[in-house]
Scaffold this active site. Structure first.
Site, PDB file in Angstrom:
ATOM      1  N   HIS A 193      13.304   8.867  12.020  1.00 52.73           N
ATOM      2  CA  HIS A 193      12.201   7.910  11.937  1.00 52.73           C
ATOM      3  C   HIS A 193      10.850   8.621  12.088  1.00 52.73           C
ATOM      4  O   HIS A 193      10.056   8.331  12.991  1.00 52.73           O
ATOM      5  CB  HIS A 193      12.347   6.833  13.014  1.00 52.73           C
ATOM      6  N   GLU A 195      19.201   2.455  15.707  1.00 55.80           N
ATOM      7  CA  GLU A 195      18.639   3.764  16.032  1.00 55.80           C
ATOM      8  C   GLU A 195      18.987   4.209  17.456  1.00 55.80           C
ATOM      9  O   GLU A 195      18.982   5.397  17.744  1.00 55.80           O
ATOM     10  CB  GLU A 195      17.129   3.760  15.803  1.00 55.80           C
ATOM     11  N   LYS A 210       0.811  -1.220   0.000  1.00 53.76           N
ATOM     12  CA  LYS A 210       0.000   0.000   0.000  1.00 53.76           C
ATOM     13  C   LYS A 210       0.843   1.269   0.000  1.00 53.76           C
ATOM     14  O   LYS A 210       0.536   2.236  -0.705  1.00 53.76           O
ATOM     15  CB  LYS A 210      -0.950  -0.012   1.204  1.00 53.76           C
ATOM     16  N   CYS A 232      12.549   4.932   3.788  1.00 50.23           N
ATOM     17  CA  CYS A 232      11.674   5.255   4.917  1.00 50.23           C
ATOM     18  C   CYS A 232      10.975   3.993   5.413  1.00 50.23           C
ATOM     19  O   CYS A 232       9.910   4.064   6.035  1.00 50.23           O
ATOM     20  CB  CYS A 232      10.640   6.302   4.505  1.00 50.23           C
TER      21      CYS A 232
END
Length: 528
Positions: free
Chosen positions: A279, A259, A148, A228
């Site tokens: 993020h 992260e 999607k 992303c």
């Protein structure tokens, strides 16, 4: 009925649930605090802060549904909830728009040097010539992963006048062409086409370090890369080196390998050559509201006697259909996942065959279990509810065949994955109540448990093969819990298959050592 909401969830969600139940909206609590009060509630709504442990679930004697306002459910013990019959729901689509828009924003910011130009003006400088960018119009965008979010990004890119190429083993040429793009079946043929590459896949063992020195060197010189999706899909050191050397003109990155220690990433040393954000893909006020509303509506529906639309752990199937075949659901899912893990080519279709007593039953729940197993090998967030829809969206053709042929088992199920090269078939059966066995792997006759960790080692029939493989595993501190050597139907075939259940993950480095053994033919590790 009573509903407990912890963490900070939008007030609109509280109003929705209040239509059917009394609501207590309390701050985030630890395990001990929740255990003291959870027995009073029929439903629980959380975000990521509250950890819904097995101990909490055990204490939740009246709980019917747990809702997670977000995509992941890592903070909820799914196994414990499933065993207790508690539905766990999430909101898998609530942040689709936010993630897609952030991808487009990152691509534009990178192509027009917006962060660097903004910083320059704020320093009182006027350096127009220094920040000459490139247009998106007429450029080719390569999309890896056409779910999607990938489709939304592609739709916007096409409206901007970009050309589109797509790689995704779970979609079809016809679907991509209808969308307005060109389908590239093999990644080997993909890399040198796009001017921009954007990634929209989960992080799996197949996609980890998908963008690496080798693949970057096969890309068009001056390519620009956007990620992303998930950290770890890009080898950050390889990307940093490629940007420094000019092979990659720029990158826009929202997710990172580590992260918690992002300050150690080599990407931070590239200055204005790269656009970095912390993020932010799902960080919009609308996305946060959407996920809260979605989950609240599902909780309301379940408490009103209806079905959840995004149940993560319990199939939204009518009890009268599920009950006769429920014992076969786990083995159906397991053999499907094993087949998908073995698969080396793009999936074109699935053939399911049931024999024995199963041939007289409605096996539609088993079809759902098979789809979940096949898709979850490479996709994140697949459950019994959305697996059929995902398969349909990706053009996967499913056929079910019933055979009255007698077998050595009460009932058995086979899953054959059809590809443009070589088909893969795995069969399973119940040899007694609750005792599952894998009884066939392609042409190999087996009788092995579908355990969490399995190592498949095709090898030539010659002395000391088992000893050499076992020695490598032992040296790498991997314990063998069970093992079987399977033969093909042809008695004189010179290739056998070792099927090894292990207590631990078999690392890629160990598999590499096994594959170097003379006579071994491409060992594969499977994690169920």
């Amino acid at each position: 009925m009573k509903v407990l909401i912890t963490d900070k969830i939008n007030e609109a969600a509280v109003k929705i649930v209040s239509d059917v139940a009394e609501v207590d909206n309390l701050p985030t609590m630890d395990e001990e605090e929740l255990c003291k009060i959870i027995a009073n509630y029929d439903a629980l709504l959380v975000r990521s802060q509250t950890k819904v442990t097995a101990k909490i679930i055990e204490a939740a004697t009246n709980m019917k549904i747990i809702g997670r306002a977000g995509v992941g459910v890592d903070n909820i013990d799914l196994d414990a909830a499933t065993k207790k019959g508690i539905i766990v729901v999430n909101s898998p689509d609530g942040n689709t728009n936010a993630a897609a828009e952030h991808t487009i924003a990152m691509m534009m910011a990178m192509s027009r040097n917006i962060p660097a130009a903004d910083n320059s003006v704020k320093q009182g400088l006027w350096e127009r010539s220094k920040f000459t960018g490139v247009e998106l119009f007429g450029k080719t965008l390569g999309v890896i992963g056409f779910g999607k979010i990938g489709q939304h990004v592609a739709q916007v890119a096409l409206s901007l006048g970009m050309k589109l190429v797509v790689n995704d083993p779970y979609t079809t040429k016809e679907y991509v062409e209808k969308f307005g793009g060109k389908y590239i079946e093999h990644l080997d043929d993909f890399w040198n086409i796009p001017d921009f590459i954007t990634i929209h896949t989960p992080k799996t063992k197949e996609t980890t370090s998908l963008i690496n020195t080798n693949t970057i060197n096969r890309m068009k010189k001056g390519v620009r890369i956007i990620n992303c999706a998930r950290g770890g899909i890009i080898d950050e050191q390889a990307l940093a080196s490629a940007i420094e050397q000019g092979q990659v003109a720029g990158a826009a990155i929202d997710v990172y390998e580590d992260e918690k220690n992002v300050q150690n990433s080599p990407l931070l040393k590239l200055g204005n050559k790269i656009v970095l954000t912390p993020h932010l893909g799902a960080s919009t006020s609308e996305a946060q509201i959407n996920v809260a509303l979605d989950v609240a509506e599902q909780v309301k529906e379940v408490l009103s006697g209806g079905d959840a639309t995004s149940a993560v752990n319990i199939p939204a199937l009518k009890p009268q259909k599920l009950e006769p075949v429920k014992e076969y659901m786990p083995i159906a899912e397991s053999i499907a996942k094993i087949a998908s893990e073995i698969l080396d080519s793009n999936l074109r279709g699935i053939k399911i065959e049931v024999k024995g007593s199963l041939a007289n039953l409605d096996v539609s729940p088993l079809e759902v279990a098979v789809l979940k197993g096949v898709l979850s090998a490479n996709l994140v967030g697949v459950n019994y509810v959305n697996a059929p829809l995902i398969a349909k969206q990706r053009g996967i053709d499913v056929t079910v065949q019933k055979s009255q042929q007698t077998t050595d088992y009460i009932g058995s199920i086979s899953v054959k994955l059809l590809t443009d090269k070589e088909d893969v078939e795995v069969s399973g059966a119940l040899i007694a109540a609750g005792i599952e066995k894998i009884v066939k792997l392609n042409d190999y006759i087996t009788s092995i448990d579908p355990d969490k960790y399995m190592l498949l080692v095709p090898h030539k029939n010659k002395p000391n093969m088992i000893g050499q493989v076992a020695s490598v595993l032992g040296c790498d501190n991997v314990n063998i819990s069970k093992m079987q050597v399977a033969q093909k139907n042809e008695a004189k075939d010179d290739i056998s298959l070792m099927i090894i259940n292990t207590d631990d993950v078999v690392e890629a480095s160990t598999i590499e050592k096994i594959n170097k053994i003379d006579g071994v033919i491409q060992a594969k590790f499977i994690k169920l």
